[in-house]
Design an enzyme around this catalytic site. Structure first.
Site, PDB file in Angstrom:
ATOM      1  N   ARG A  42       0.843  -1.185   0.000  1.00 36.37           N
ATOM      2  CA  ARG A  42       0.000   0.000   0.000  1.00 36.37           C
ATOM      3  C   ARG A  42       0.880   1.237   0.000  1.00 36.37           C
ATOM      4  NH1 ARG A  42      -3.493  -3.169  -1.258  1.00 36.37           N
ATOM      5  NH2 ARG A  42      -5.318  -3.729  -0.019  1.00 36.37           N
ATOM      6  N   THR A  43       0.419   2.278  -0.681  1.00 37.78           N
ATOM      7  CA  THR A  43       1.138   3.544  -0.646  1.00 37.78           C
ATOM      8  C   THR A  43       1.020   4.133   0.756  1.00 37.78           C
ATOM      9  OG1 THR A  43       0.653   3.935  -2.975  1.00 37.78           O
ATOM     10  CG2 THR A  43       1.333   5.838  -1.672  1.00 37.78           C
ATOM     11  N   GLN A  44       2.151   4.334   1.410  1.00 38.56           N
ATOM     12  CA  GLN A  44       2.141   4.830   2.781  1.00 38.56           C
ATOM     13  C   GLN A  44       2.055   6.354   2.848  1.00 38.56           C
ATOM     14  OE1 GLN A  44       2.081   2.646   5.514  1.00 38.56           O
ATOM     15  NE2 GLN A  44       1.699   1.261   3.792  1.00 38.56           N
ATOM     16  N   TRP A 149      -4.313   9.322  -2.590  1.00 37.08           N
ATOM     17  CA  TRP A 149      -3.840  10.436  -1.765  1.00 37.08           C
ATOM     18  C   TRP A 149      -4.077  11.773  -2.464  1.00 37.08           C
ATOM     19  CZ3 TRP A 149      -1.555   9.760   3.132  1.00 37.08           C
ATOM     20  CH2 TRP A 149      -1.379   8.417   3.500  1.00 37.08           C
TER      21      TRP A 149
END
Length: 266
Positions: A42-44, A149
């Protein structure tokens, strides 16, 4: 304590070989081919990001603005990024946050517009439908703990009705006559509210442009992730248009009198 992960217990070898215990030729045919293809990432946090987007209602429609900078951390890396995107005939979206996620959202919307067009039912997607779609996409990704995001403004005019609304990575949505994302939500939004609220039905396009330009100038002075190159989108009943990149007229002479920036030390 046993420090060897292969002895900690794991799913059956015939279903999953989490630690590459077996040589490749002995692994189950229905399992992963190597240890690195297992699991989900997952993109943190966002990497290449855009900052504020501003939008207001005026007498004839919606006006939106965003600068052309995409920052790699604190590095002003890409200076010709268009963060305003037309969607169909009636709508423009503007995005702050991760630019790769914004590109993914653009591809989703392109597919949606094409699908709607191929239906040939005489209906086109308006800003309300685009905003509703994005709110579901953003909330759906949030519930999978894999958010996009971005914070997005959706503005448009259809059937004589102006529409301006916000959606973010949590699926939070709201609508107002003035909206801003990023740092602009802190320092530009009060300026927009003071200049616009109560005048939405009398504000001319020229006055709206002046308000937007003044706020973009303030953001360039105060936001370290902004740029003096920007674009303005204007959406009216006759359609949507996005300007070429403009350069703000700025002056830094006032900095000489600010302690820590100019020669003044006391």
């Amino acid at each position: 304590m046993d420090h060897f992960p292969t002895n900690w217990g794991r799913p059956r070898n015939d279903a999953f070989d989490a630690y590459a215990t077996f040589p490749i030729h002995q692994r189950p045919s229905n399992g992963p081919k190597d240890a690195f293809s297992q699991g989900v990432q997952r993109t943190q946090q966002p990497i290449v990001t855009g900052t504020s987007v501003l939008a207001i209602k005026f007498k004839d429609g919606i006006m939106m603005a965003a600068d052309n900078l995409a920052s790699y951390g604190s590095l002003a890396r890409f200076k010709d990024v268009q963060r305003l995107q037309p969607v169909g005939e009636y709508t423009v979206i503007g995005a702050g946050g991760d630019m790769s996620d914004f590109q993914y959202i653009q591809s989703l919307l392109d597919d949606l517009v094409v699908e709607e067009f191929t239906n040939q039912d005489g209906h086109g997607l308006g800003p309300k439908e685009i905003h509703e779609y994005l709110s579901q996409v953003m909330y759906g990704r949030r519930t999978k703990i894999n958010p996009l995001w971005n914070s997005i403004l959706v503005g448009g005019v259809k059937d004589g009705q102006r529409f301006l609304a916000y959606v973010d990575l949590l699926g939070t949505t709201y609508s107002a006559s003035t909206l801003a994302t990023g740092y602009g939500a802190y320092i530009a939004q009060p300026l927009l509210r003071r200049a616009v609220e109560g005048r939405e039905d009398t504000l001319t396009q020229e006055e709206a442009t002046k308000i937007i330009e003044d706020c973009m100038r303030v953001l360039f002075y105060r936001d370290a992730r902004s740029l003096n190159k920007y674009q303005i989108a204007t959406i009216t009943a006759s359609g949507a248009s996005i300007s070429d990149s403009k350069a703000l007229e700025t002056s830094w002479g006032f900095a000489e009198g600010i302690r820590g920036y100019g020669a003044q030390t006391q």
